[in-house]
Design a protein around this motif. Structure first.
Motif, PDB file in Angstrom:
ATOM      1  N   LYS A   1       0.863  -1.182   0.000  1.00 38.63           N
ATOM      2  CA  LYS A   1       0.000   0.000   0.000  1.00 38.63           C
ATOM      3  C   LYS A   1       0.899   1.232   0.000  1.00 38.63           C
ATOM      4  O   LYS A   1       1.758   1.374   0.860  1.00 38.63           O
ATOM      5  N   ILE A   2       0.664   2.111  -0.987  1.00 36.49           N
ATOM      6  CA  ILE A   2       1.478   3.319  -1.122  1.00 36.49           C
ATOM      7  C   ILE A   2       0.584   4.542  -0.974  1.00 36.49           C
ATOM      8  O   ILE A   2      -0.410   4.684  -1.684  1.00 36.49           O
ATOM      9  N   ASN A   3       0.958   5.414  -0.049  1.00 32.55           N
ATOM     10  CA  ASN A   3       0.250   6.671   0.134  1.00 32.55           C
ATOM     11  C   ASN A   3       0.897   7.693  -0.792  1.00 32.55           C
ATOM     12  O   ASN A   3       2.044   8.096  -0.574  1.00 32.55           O
ATOM     13  N   LYS A   4       0.179   8.093  -1.822  1.00 27.02           N
ATOM     14  CA  LYS A   4       0.744   9.003  -2.828  1.00 27.02           C
ATOM     15  C   LYS A   4       1.025  10.393  -2.259  1.00 27.02           C
ATOM     16  O   LYS A   4       1.895  11.086  -2.744  1.00 27.02           O
ATOM     17  N   LYS A   5       0.294  10.803  -1.236  1.00 29.89           N
ATOM     18  CA  LYS A   5       0.525  12.124  -0.640  1.00 29.89           C
ATOM     19  C   LYS A   5       1.826  12.161   0.154  1.00 29.89           C
ATOM     20  O   LYS A   5       2.597  13.100   0.056  1.00 29.89           O
ATOM     21  N   THR A   6       2.046  11.128   0.956  1.00 38.06           N
ATOM     22  CA  THR A   6       3.210  11.133   1.857  1.00 38.06           C
ATOM     23  C   THR A   6       4.392  10.352   1.306  1.00 38.06           C
ATOM     24  O   THR A   6       5.510  10.527   1.772  1.00 38.06           O
ATOM     25  N   GLY A   7       4.137   9.464   0.351  1.00 38.22           N
ATOM     26  CA  GLY A   7       5.204   8.614  -0.170  1.00 38.22           C
ATOM     27  C   GLY A   7       5.458   7.394   0.699  1.00 38.22           C
ATOM     28  O   GLY A   7       6.299   6.559   0.373  1.00 38.22           O
ATOM     29  N   ASP A   8       4.730   7.274   1.802  1.00 39.73           N
ATOM     30  CA  ASP A   8       4.890   6.115   2.683  1.00 39.73           C
ATOM     31  C   ASP A   8       4.362   4.858   2.006  1.00 39.73           C
ATOM     32  O   ASP A   8       3.358   4.901   1.300  1.00 39.73           O
ATOM     33  N   ASN A   9       5.057   3.755   2.222  1.00 36.61           N
ATOM     34  CA  ASN A   9       4.544   2.484   1.725  1.00 36.61           C
ATOM     35  C   ASN A   9       4.649   1.432   2.823  1.00 36.61           C
ATOM     36  O   ASN A   9       5.561   1.458   3.642  1.00 36.61           O
ATOM     37  N   VAL A  10       3.666   0.553   2.832  1.00 39.09           N
ATOM     38  CA  VAL A  10       3.595  -0.504   3.826  1.00 39.09           C
ATOM     39  C   VAL A  10       3.372  -1.813   3.093  1.00 39.09           C
ATOM     40  O   VAL A  10       2.453  -1.919   2.271  1.00 39.09           O
ATOM     41  N   ILE A  11       4.211  -2.792   3.369  1.00 39.13           N
ATOM     42  CA  ILE A  11       3.983  -4.125   2.814  1.00 39.13           C
ATOM     43  C   ILE A  11       2.956  -4.783   3.719  1.00 39.13           C
ATOM     44  O   ILE A  11       3.185  -5.029   4.896  1.00 39.13           O
ATOM     45  N   GLN A  12       1.759  -5.048   3.165  1.00 39.62           N
ATOM     46  CA  GLN A  12       0.667  -5.602   3.948  1.00 39.62           C
ATOM     47  C   GLN A  12       0.664  -7.131   3.942  1.00 39.62           C
ATOM     48  O   GLN A  12       0.100  -7.734   4.845  1.00 39.62           O
ATOM     49  N   TYR A  13       1.287  -7.698   2.925  1.00 38.58           N
ATOM     50  CA  TYR A  13       1.291  -9.154   2.828  1.00 38.58           C
ATOM     51  C   TYR A  13       2.454  -9.550   1.927  1.00 38.58           C
ATOM     52  O   TYR A  13       2.664  -8.931   0.887  1.00 38.58           O
ATOM     53  N   ASN A  14       3.207 -10.584   2.332  1.00 35.17           N
ATOM     54  CA  ASN A  14       4.313 -11.024   1.495  1.00 35.17           C
ATOM     55  C   ASN A  14       4.469 -12.532   1.617  1.00 35.17           C
ATOM     56  O   ASN A  14       4.993 -13.037   2.610  1.00 35.17           O
ATOM     57  N   ARG A  15       4.009 -13.213   0.618  1.00 35.94           N
ATOM     58  CA  ARG A  15       4.119 -14.670   0.570  1.00 35.94           C
ATOM     59  C   ARG A  15       5.230 -15.086  -0.406  1.00 35.94           C
ATOM     60  O   ARG A  15       5.469 -16.250  -0.616  1.00 35.94           O
ATOM     61  N   LEU A  16       5.835 -14.086  -1.046  1.00 36.09           N
ATOM     62  CA  LEU A  16       6.896 -14.391  -2.002  1.00 36.09           C
ATOM     63  C   LEU A  16       8.138 -14.821  -1.275  1.00 36.09           C
ATOM     64  O   LEU A  16       8.998 -15.483  -1.748  1.00 36.09           O
TER      65      LEU A  16
END
Length: 168
Positions: A153-168
């Motif tokens: 999930k990437i917040n376009k206003k702040t540039g923050d990103n959070v990996i919400q799920y990673n099964r790779l």
């Protein structure tokens, strides 16, 4: 997401012009006239030039179901990792006119919500096309279920990103 060893990437973007159809305003032709599939409608709703009182007077308002009651929880629905399915519009055509590439099925407060996603014609990104609450029809029936592999999930206003799920 993936299925049988084949990975499919989607990037969902939100534009102001997506809002009218997503919330169902296109159905309110008696109180909203002109081309409502524009970003002007979004701005008018934010500035309260178009209000709940205005749209609730439409003879077609009941066709929207309870989208307005739950629309503010759209982000929560997108954040969940419930069922993701690839839409086969031929098998869905018996009970729906929705044409989409993918769908999400989520349970929220014992209600079932569907969010349908389609590729933008002008880019490689997808958009949320339709958002409905439906407890009678199971839109996943006859559809190909996908496995979530990775979600960011990437917040376009702040540039923050959070990996919400990673099964790779």
């Amino acid at each position: 997401m993936g299925r049988k060893g084949i990975q499919t990437d989607i990037t969902i973007s939100f534009e102001k012009s997506d809002f009218p159809h997503l919330i169902g305003l296109h159905k309110l032709t008696d109180v909203l006239t002109g081309d409502i599939a524009t970003e002007k409608i979004f701005d008018k709703c934010l500035s309260r030039k178009i209000s709940y009182d205005t749209i609730s007077k439409s003879a077609f308002f009941t066709k929207l179901g309870n989208r307005f009651e739950y629309f503010n929880r759209l982000e929560e629905i997108l954040d969940s990792n419930d069922i993701i399915f690839k839409c086969n519009t031929k098998s869905m055509s018996a009970y729906s006119k929705i044409k989409a590439d993918f769908g999400l099925k989520n349970i929220l407060e014992e209600l079932t919500f569907y969010l349908f996603i389609q590729k933008r014609s002008s880019s490689e990104k997808q958009f949320c096309k339709s958002f409905i609450q439906e407890d009678i029809i199971d839109y996943t029936y006859g559809q190909t279920r996908m496995t979530l592999l990775y979600k960011e999930k990437i917040n376009k206003k702040t540039g923050d990103n959070v990996i919400q799920y990673n099964r790779l």
